[in-house]
Design an enzyme around this catalytic site. Structure first.
Site, mmCIF file in Angstrom:
data_model
loop_
_atom_site.group_PDB
_atom_site.id
_atom_site.type_symbol
_atom_site.label_atom_id
_atom_site.label_comp_id
_atom_site.label_asym_id
_atom_site.label_seq_id
_atom_site.Cartn_x
_atom_site.Cartn_y
_atom_site.Cartn_z
ATOM 1 N N TYR A 231 -0.562 -1.019 10.411
ATOM 2 C CA TYR A 231 -0.849 -1.352 9.008
ATOM 3 C C TYR A 231 0.296 -0.853 8.127
ATOM 4 O O TYR A 231 0.823 -1.595 7.291
ATOM 5 C CB TYR A 231 -2.181 -0.708 8.586
ATOM 6 C CG TYR A 231 -2.540 -0.901 7.133
ATOM 7 C CD1 TYR A 231 -3.128 -2.091 6.689
ATOM 8 C CD2 TYR A 231 -2.297 0.102 6.189
ATOM 9 C CE1 TYR A 231 -3.457 -2.266 5.346
ATOM 10 C CE2 TYR A 231 -2.622 -0.066 4.849
ATOM 11 C CZ TYR A 231 -3.203 -1.259 4.434
ATOM 12 O OH TYR A 231 -3.524 -1.439 3.101
ATOM 13 N N SER B 232 0.846 -1.202 0.000
ATOM 14 C CA SER B 232 0.000 0.000 0.000
ATOM 15 C C SER B 232 0.873 1.240 0.000
ATOM 16 O O SER B 232 2.030 1.193 0.436
ATOM 17 C CB SER B 232 -0.868 -0.003 1.260
ATOM 18 O OG SER B 232 -1.477 1.255 1.434
HETATM 19 N N1 NAD Z 1 -8.758 -0.926 -1.176
HETATM 20 C C1 NAD Z 1 -7.741 -0.069 -1.265
HETATM 21 O O1 NAD Z 1 -7.909 1.096 -1.632
HETATM 22 C C2 NAD Z 1 -6.349 -0.541 -0.937
HETATM 23 C C3 NAD Z 1 -5.315 0.413 -0.959
HETATM 24 C C4 NAD Z 1 -4.024 -0.031 -0.678
HETATM 25 C C5 NAD Z 1 -3.785 -1.351 -0.409
HETATM 26 N N2 NAD Z 1 -4.797 -2.252 -0.398
HETATM 27 C C6 NAD Z 1 -4.483 -3.641 -0.102
HETATM 28 O O2 NAD Z 1 -5.188 -4.476 -0.994
HETATM 29 C C7 NAD Z 1 -5.597 -5.673 -0.324
HETATM 30 C C8 NAD Z 1 -7.101 -5.843 -0.404
HETATM 31 O O3 NAD Z 1 -7.708 -4.702 0.129
HETATM 32 P P1 NAD Z 1 -9.313 -4.585 0.276
HETATM 33 O O4 NAD Z 1 -9.601 -3.144 0.447
HETATM 34 O O5 NAD Z 1 -9.959 -5.340 -0.813
HETATM 35 O O6 NAD Z 1 -9.520 -5.335 1.693
HETATM 36 P P2 NAD Z 1 -10.882 -5.908 2.327
HETATM 37 O O7 NAD Z 1 -10.788 -5.641 3.795
HETATM 38 O O8 NAD Z 1 -12.078 -5.428 1.583
HETATM 39 O O9 NAD Z 1 -10.752 -7.492 2.069
HETATM 40 C C9 NAD Z 1 -9.779 -8.256 2.736
HETATM 41 C C10 NAD Z 1 -10.139 -9.728 2.586
HETATM 42 O O10 NAD Z 1 -9.157 -10.476 3.328
HETATM 43 C C11 NAD Z 1 -9.831 -11.454 4.105
HETATM 44 N N3 NAD Z 1 -9.036 -11.797 5.295
HETATM 45 C C12 NAD Z 1 -8.874 -11.066 6.440
HETATM 46 N N4 NAD Z 1 -8.121 -11.753 7.312
HETATM 47 C C13 NAD Z 1 -7.784 -12.927 6.716
HETATM 48 C C14 NAD Z 1 -7.026 -14.045 7.134
HETATM 49 N N5 NAD Z 1 -6.474 -14.114 8.357
HETATM 50 N N6 NAD Z 1 -6.869 -15.069 6.253
HETATM 51 C C15 NAD Z 1 -7.457 -15.039 5.024
HETATM 52 N N7 NAD Z 1 -8.214 -14.008 4.600
HETATM 53 C C16 NAD Z 1 -8.370 -12.962 5.429
HETATM 54 C C17 NAD Z 1 -11.164 -10.812 4.473
HETATM 55 O O11 NAD Z 1 -12.124 -11.805 4.837
HETATM 56 C C18 NAD Z 1 -11.513 -10.076 3.175
HETATM 57 O O12 NAD Z 1 -12.221 -10.904 2.291
HETATM 58 C C19 NAD Z 1 -5.066 -5.564 1.091
HETATM 59 O O13 NAD Z 1 -3.808 -6.193 1.178
HETATM 60 C C20 NAD Z 1 -4.924 -4.070 1.285
HETATM 61 O O14 NAD Z 1 -3.960 -3.746 2.260
HETATM 62 C C21 NAD Z 1 -6.086 -1.865 -0.638
#
Ligand code: NAD
Length: 249
Positions: A156, A142
């Site tokens: 985080y 991120s």
């Molecule tokens: N959405 C954004 O704008 C954004 C920005 C930067 C980085 N990211 C990164 O992208 C990735 C996805 O982000 P998102 O916004 O879709 O997240 P989200 O919170 O919507 O989804 C995360 C998923 O991971 C699963 N999860 C949580 N703990 C778990 C575990 N112990 N084992 C297996 N699965 C588990 C959850 O059930 C969920 O389905 C993450 O790594 C996040 O840090 C997202």
């Protein structure tokens, strides 16, 4: 150059959000996909939708904190598809707790999912791919891991900075075996959370994005497809920014 026909991918945290979008993008590019999530019902619902659209997808419960469970589900995916060509370490917790309030337990929890879980994934997939002399790993980090972020917690940010270092370590360790390991650093991607934000807060965020809009989940999926495909074969150890120009380095 961008086709994944005949390949198979393993995506963690694929039950919602970017993980589900990445699974869809990979399936549309031709890959079979294992959707693994601690929320098994959510992963199964996404997989069922993909199967209805004619894609080769299966789902499984996986808590990435548990190394032996990770080994078992990765092995199940290998058995199902014959081999795994791509691992996407996407599962993460994204708490926004103030750094003054983070407890030891919450710190450990975030590190266990975001950093240790990705370490297990890289090592398990790395062994499989090393033996085959080919493979790709993509880690979802991120912008928070590159610069401080007011929207997400210090734990985080630290976990995502660690994941960038981990990406380079595995890229170095696996390069001679034909395996590439890269990170994606998204920022301000459109999500239900973002859409629910007050309009003034959204406007303030937009002012910091030179391209003048939020990113779309399918743009993150497209970057994963690129890194997984023949087109991305010469890229390893890098962190690809997907942030509309919000930070340039
Ligand atoms: N959405 C954004 O704008 C954004 C920005 C930067 C980085 N990211 C990164 O992208 C990735 C996805 O982000 P998102 O916004 O879709 O997240 P989200 O919170 O919507 O989804 C995360 C998923 O991971 C699963 N999860 C949580 N703990 C778990 C575990 N112990 N084992 C297996 N699965 C588990 C959850 O059930 C969920 O389905 C993450 O790594 C996040 O840090 C997202």
């Amino acid at each position: 150059m961008f086709s994944l026909d005949g390949q198979a991918a393993f995506v963690t945290g694929a039950g919602q959000g970017l993980g589900a979008a990445i699974a869809l993008g990979l399936a549309q590019a031709g890959a079979g996909v294992m959707l693994a999530d601690v929320d098994a019902a959510a992963a199964e619902a996404v997989a069922a939708g993909l199967r209805d659209a004619g894609h080769r997808c299966i789902a499984m419960a996986l808590d990435v904190r548990d190394e032996s469970a990770f080994e078992r589900s990765f092995e199940a995916a290998v058995q199902h598809f014959g081999a795994i060509d791509l691992l996407v370490n996407n599962a993460a917790l994204t708490p926004s707790t103030s750094l003054w309030d983070i407890t030891a337990g919450e710190w450990d929890e975030v590190m266990a999912v975001n950093l240790r879980g990705s370490f297990f994934g890289c090592r398990i997939a790395g062994r499989h791919m090393r033996e085959r002399g080919a493979g790709r790993i993509v880690n979802l980090t991120s912008i928070a891991g590159q610069q401080a972020s007011a929207a997400t917690g210090a734990h985080y940010a630290a976990s995502k900075a660690g994941l960038i270092a981990l990406t380079r370590s595995f890229a170095q360790a696996l390069a001679a075996d034909g395996v590439t390991v890269n990170a994606l650093a998204p920022a301000a991607i459109r999500s239900p959370l973002l859409d629910a934000m007050a309009p003034e807060r959204q406007q303030a965020l937009l002012r910091g994005i030179p391209l003048g809009r939020f990113g779309e989940a399918q743009e993150v999926a497209a970057a994963v497809v690129y890194l997984a495909s023949a087109a991305g074969a010469f890229v390893t150890g890098t962190t690809l920014d997907l942030n509309g120009g919000r930070s340039m380095r």
